[in-house]
Design a protein around this motif. Structure first.
Motif, PDB file in Angstrom:
ATOM      1  N   ALA A 160       3.690  10.639 -37.548  1.00 55.95           N
ATOM      2  CA  ALA A 160       4.070  11.766 -36.690  1.00 55.95           C
ATOM      3  C   ALA A 160       2.978  12.836 -36.681  1.00 55.95           C
ATOM      4  O   ALA A 160       2.689  13.431 -35.633  1.00 55.95           O
ATOM      5  N   ALA A 161       2.351  13.091 -37.837  1.00 55.40           N
ATOM      6  CA  ALA A 161       1.258  14.070 -37.882  1.00 55.40           C
ATOM      7  C   ALA A 161       0.069  13.590 -37.038  1.00 55.40           C
ATOM      8  O   ALA A 161      -0.516  14.366 -36.262  1.00 55.40           O
ATOM      9  N   LEU A 162      -0.303  12.298 -37.183  1.00 54.69           N
ATOM     10  CA  LEU A 162      -1.390  11.760 -36.355  1.00 54.69           C
ATOM     11  C   LEU A 162      -1.032  11.770 -34.881  1.00 54.69           C
ATOM     12  O   LEU A 162      -1.884  12.050 -34.017  1.00 54.69           O
ATOM     13  N   SER A 163       0.221  11.482 -34.573  1.00 52.13           N
ATOM     14  CA  SER A 163       0.659  11.513 -33.174  1.00 52.13           C
ATOM     15  C   SER A 163       0.550  12.922 -32.597  1.00 52.13           C
ATOM     16  O   SER A 163       0.110  13.106 -31.451  1.00 52.13           O
ATOM     17  N   SER A 164       0.902  13.924 -33.387  1.00 52.71           N
ATOM     18  CA  SER A 164       0.789  15.309 -32.907  1.00 52.71           C
ATOM     19  C   SER A 164      -0.673  15.700 -32.703  1.00 52.71           C
ATOM     20  O   SER A 164      -1.017  16.376 -31.716  1.00 52.71           O
ATOM     21  N   LEU A 165      -1.543  15.263 -33.621  1.00 47.49           N
ATOM     22  CA  LEU A 165      -2.970  15.569 -33.465  1.00 47.49           C
ATOM     23  C   LEU A 165      -3.540  14.896 -32.222  1.00 47.49           C
ATOM     24  O   LEU A 165      -4.299  15.507 -31.446  1.00 47.49           O
ATOM     25  N   ILE A 166      -3.171  13.619 -32.004  1.00 49.12           N
ATOM     26  CA  ILE A 166      -3.663  12.914 -30.811  1.00 49.12           C
ATOM     27  C   ILE A 166      -3.103  13.550 -29.547  1.00 49.12           C
ATOM     28  O   ILE A 166      -3.800  13.674 -28.526  1.00 49.12           O
ATOM     29  N   ALA A 167      -1.831  13.972 -29.580  1.00 46.44           N
ATOM     30  CA  ALA A 167      -1.252  14.633 -28.403  1.00 46.44           C
ATOM     31  C   ALA A 167      -1.967  15.943 -28.102  1.00 46.44           C
ATOM     32  O   ALA A 167      -2.178  16.306 -26.930  1.00 46.44           O
ATOM     33  N   LEU A 168      -2.343  16.675 -29.161  1.00 51.79           N
ATOM     34  CA  LEU A 168      -3.086  17.920 -28.964  1.00 51.79           C
ATOM     35  C   LEU A 168      -4.416  17.669 -28.261  1.00 51.79           C
ATOM     36  O   LEU A 168      -4.820  18.434 -27.369  1.00 51.79           O
ATOM     37  N   VAL A 169      -5.100  16.573 -28.622  1.00 46.60           N
ATOM     38  CA  VAL A 169      -6.370  16.238 -27.965  1.00 46.60           C
ATOM     39  C   VAL A 169      -6.127  15.768 -26.532  1.00 46.60           C
ATOM     40  O   VAL A 169      -6.861  16.132 -25.598  1.00 46.60           O
ATOM     41  N   ILE A 170      -5.078  14.972 -26.317  1.00 47.05           N
ATOM     42  CA  ILE A 170      -4.820  14.419 -24.985  1.00 47.05           C
ATOM     43  C   ILE A 170      -4.473  15.519 -23.999  1.00 47.05           C
ATOM     44  O   ILE A 170      -4.960  15.545 -22.854  1.00 47.05           O
ATOM     45  N   TYR A 171      -3.613  16.469 -24.394  1.00 47.34           N
ATOM     46  CA  TYR A 171      -3.189  17.524 -23.475  1.00 47.34           C
ATOM     47  C   TYR A 171      -4.310  18.503 -23.139  1.00 47.34           C
ATOM     48  O   TYR A 171      -4.176  19.284 -22.187  1.00 47.34           O
ATOM     49  N   ASN A 172      -5.381  18.482 -23.915  1.00 42.40           N
ATOM     50  CA  ASN A 172      -6.507  19.383 -23.645  1.00 42.40           C
ATOM     51  C   ASN A 172      -7.753  18.622 -23.217  1.00 42.40           C
ATOM     52  O   ASN A 172      -8.863  19.133 -23.341  1.00 42.40           O
ATOM     53  N   SER A 173      -7.579  17.405 -22.736  1.00 45.80           N
ATOM     54  CA  SER A 173      -8.713  16.589 -22.306  1.00 45.80           C
ATOM     55  C   SER A 173      -8.530  16.189 -20.847  1.00 45.80           C
ATOM     56  O   SER A 173      -7.406  15.932 -20.392  1.00 45.80           O
ATOM     57  N   ASP A 174      -9.623  16.116 -20.124  1.00 43.52           N
ATOM     58  CA  ASP A 174      -9.617  15.677 -18.723  1.00 43.52           C
ATOM     59  C   ASP A 174     -10.244  14.307 -18.542  1.00 43.52           C
ATOM     60  O   ASP A 174     -10.349  13.817 -17.418  1.00 43.52           O
ATOM     61  N   SER A 175     -10.658  13.671 -19.627  1.00 41.85           N
ATOM     62  CA  SER A 175     -11.324  12.372 -19.536  1.00 41.85           C
ATOM     63  C   SER A 175     -10.274  11.262 -19.584  1.00 41.85           C
ATOM     64  O   SER A 175      -9.503  11.156 -20.548  1.00 41.85           O
ATOM     65  N   ARG A 176     -10.241  10.442 -18.560  1.00 44.22           N
ATOM     66  CA  ARG A 176      -9.284   9.354 -18.512  1.00 44.22           C
ATOM     67  C   ARG A 176      -9.602   8.290 -19.557  1.00 44.22           C
ATOM     68  O   ARG A 176      -8.689   7.726 -20.177  1.00 44.22           O
ATOM     69  N   SER A 177     -10.888   7.995 -19.764  1.00 45.88           N
ATOM     70  CA  SER A 177     -11.260   6.983 -20.759  1.00 45.88           C
ATOM     71  C   SER A 177     -10.848   7.429 -22.167  1.00 45.88           C
ATOM     72  O   SER A 177     -10.347   6.626 -22.967  1.00 45.88           O
ATOM     73  N   LEU A 178     -11.017   8.731 -22.466  1.00 47.11           N
ATOM     74  CA  LEU A 178     -10.609   9.238 -23.786  1.00 47.11           C
ATOM     75  C   LEU A 178      -9.099   9.155 -23.955  1.00 47.11           C
ATOM     76  O   LEU A 178      -8.599   8.766 -25.026  1.00 47.11           O
ATOM     77  N   GLN A 179      -8.355   9.473 -22.913  1.00 46.44           N
ATOM     78  CA  GLN A 179      -6.905   9.378 -22.990  1.00 46.44           C
ATOM     79  C   GLN A 179      -6.445   7.941 -23.205  1.00 46.44           C
ATOM     80  O   GLN A 179      -5.529   7.680 -24.002  1.00 46.44           O
ATOM     81  N   GLU A 180      -7.067   6.991 -22.505  1.00 45.69           N
ATOM     82  CA  GLU A 180      -6.696   5.586 -22.692  1.00 45.69           C
ATOM     83  C   GLU A 180      -7.017   5.115 -24.108  1.00 45.69           C
ATOM     84  O   GLU A 180      -6.229   4.402 -24.738  1.00 45.69           O
ATOM     85  N   ALA A 181      -8.174   5.515 -24.637  1.00 47.34           N
ATOM     86  CA  ALA A 181      -8.544   5.100 -25.999  1.00 47.34           C
ATOM     87  C   ALA A 181      -7.581   5.698 -27.027  1.00 47.34           C
ATOM     88  O   ALA A 181      -7.138   5.014 -27.958  1.00 47.34           O
TER      89      ALA A 181
END
Length: 509
Positions: free
Chosen positions: A439-460
């Motif tokens: 859950a902690a890793l999921s929250s960290l990844i969600a924080l990066v995803i919601y502040n990123s505009d790169s589609r490739s980064l979101q898919e990875a």
């Protein structure tokens, strides 16, 4: 005038005499009543002392009978041992005489009673395993899976962002991220506005049911305490609860566990314990989220001249603090004020109670601390800025606190309880540790995803997130297999050493 004054004085004197006579009469009556009360109290105390003396005499006689029976049994055993030794010295085999029909019948009855008692006792394992799939164990397993989904998908409460397209416009969001948001809505029962209305009423009903169960249990225990006290004072033995001392009943009751602070109620029905566990632990996040959803409002601009109004965050068509929403918000606030103290302070007592038929039992202090962290998580999510970033940061901080709580607990008690704390089942401890980490890793990844505009980064990051969720399932299973193999090998070695000692003792004899 003199005659009238003389008559008035005589009248006043007669009234004074009458008042003194009335006071003396009342005093005599009060003294007589006190004497009668003292006599009745002496009779009650005498009857109570007599009943206590009779009970002590019965206990003494029962103890003497048990001691005599034990002496007779020991003497018979010594005689059998002497005959066996004599037969062995003479080179003849010896075996015990056959049992009579009455002895066989008594042994059969005792065997059936022991089997029934073993069936009534909660099924547990010395290694802390779930050894049977009873109804309570199935409910506990389902609650663990629901907690896994709620914590792991908590950071995806908002729809995923749309990355920039090749022409500079907004492209469609990543499909896997949309599925993560859909999973959050399903775990928290927030599919649409109609579902919000239904789940809110269900949450109010769940809180009312929990309060009603607590009140009904208190009234029932007070009633039986009065009955036991009356039976003990009157010396009655025909009452079905007369064998239970009223003081012991009060101490081990639900009310006594709160008043005396030991937190171990005994006289609770197992079905009520299961219902309380589900309402206060398994559905805690859902109920608090639905209650707080009626209190979460955001600003919205409406009209051609921009006018700011407060609308409900879960349903923008509802104006806050107007009409029906005022009553619902008041009901939510009152229910939340009752539900959280019950879930934090009282409900954890039933997770290790004697009436809990489940193999899964927790430490009360750990459950209280974990429930407080869940409360902070939900309150912060409701009253912090209603943005995806704030929600992800809140989830990251609170899940890290949960991970530190269970990790520190297991490290603090590793020498005294091993892997059997804070839960009696080691697999659940490891599973929840991995869930909090995921859950902690999921929250960290969600924080990066919601502040990123790169589609490739979101898919990875979506692929990494799926791998994290899978590892949260696989790591506890691998650890449990390794730990079970180590403990099984140690148990086999212990049994082999015990058999060698027995054979050595037999050869020396």
């Amino acid at each position: 005038v003199a005659s009238q004054a003389f008559g008035t004085a005589r009248a006043l004197k007669s009234l004074k005499l009458k008042r003194e006579q009335l006071l003396e009469t009342e005093k005599a009556r009060a003294l007589e009543q006190e004497r009668r009360v003292e006599e009745s109290g002496d009779a009650v105390r005498e009857a109570h002392v007599t009943s206590q003396m009779a009970a002590a005499e019965r206990r003494r006689q029962r103890t003497e009978k048990q001691r005599a029976a034990a002496q007779v049994k020991a003497q018979k055993q010594r005689q059998r041992d002497e005959r066996a030794l004599a037969a062995a010295a003479a080179g003849k085999g010896w075996r015990a005489p056959p049992k009579s029909k009455s002895q066989k019948r008594v042994s059969g009855v005792n065997r059936e009673r022991s089997r029934a008692a073993a069936a009534d006792r909660p099924v547990t394992s010395s290694r802390g395993n779930i050894v049977c799939m009873s109804v309570t164990n199935v409910i506990v397993t389902a609650m663990l899976l629901v907690e896994y989904g709620q914590l792991c998908f908590f950071a995806f409460a908002y729809p995923p962002p749309s990355p920039a397209g090749p022409d500079g416009g907004a492209a469609a969001a990543v499909a896997s991220l949309r599925h993560l948001h859909d999973a959050h809505t399903y775990f928290f029962l927030s599919v649409n506005a109609d579902m919000l209305e239904v789940t809110w009423w269900m949450s109010i009903g769940a809180v009312a049911l929990l309060v009603a169960i607590m009140c009904a249990q208190l009234m029932k225990e007070l009633f039986w305490y009065q009955q036991l006290k009356r039976c003990t004072a009157a010396g009655e033995v025909r009452h079905p609860l007369a064998t239970q001392v009223h003081g012991d009943y009060l101490f081990h009751s639900f009310l006594g566990s709160i008043v005396y602070g030991h937190g171990k109620p005994k006289f609770m029905h197992p079905a009520l314990v299961t219902v309380i566990q589900v309402l206060s632990d398994g559905l805690f996040l859902v109920i608090t989220q639905k209650l707080l959803s009626m209190l979460t409002c955001v600003e919205e601009a409406v009209g051609v001249p921009a006018t700011t109004v407060m609308v409900l965050a879960a349903d923008h068509s509802v104006l806050c603090w107007e009409g029906e929403h005022s009553a619902k918000a008041a009901a939510s606030l009152i229910s939340f004020a009752y539900y959280v103290p019950l879930a934090v302070m009282i409900a954890p007592m039933f997770l290790d109670a004697h009436t809990n038929k489940s193999d899964v039992k927790y430490s009360k202090v750990f459950v209280m601390a974990f429930t407080v962290l869940e409360t902070v998580l939900m309150v912060a999510s409701a009253f912090l800025p209603q943005t995806a970033t704030a929600n992800a940061v809140n989830a990251l901080v609170l899940t890290l606190c949960m991970l530190l709580l269970i990790g520190g607990w297991m490290l603090a008690f590793r020498r005294t309880a091993g892997p059997h704390t804070p839960c009696t089942v080691p697999f659940i401890n490891m599973f929840r540790t991995c869930v909090f980490g995921a859950a902690a890793l999921s929250s960290l990844i969600a924080l990066v995803i919601y502040n990123s505009d790169s589609r490739s980064l979101q898919e990875a990051l979506a692929v990494v997130l799926i791998a994290v969720f899978a590892m949260a399932f696989l790591l506890p299973i691998v650890w449990y297999c390794v730990w079970r193999g180590a403990t099984t090998g140690q148990g086999v070695a212990d049994r082999e050493r015990l058999e060698m000692r027995k054979r050595r003792a037999q050869s020396l004899a």
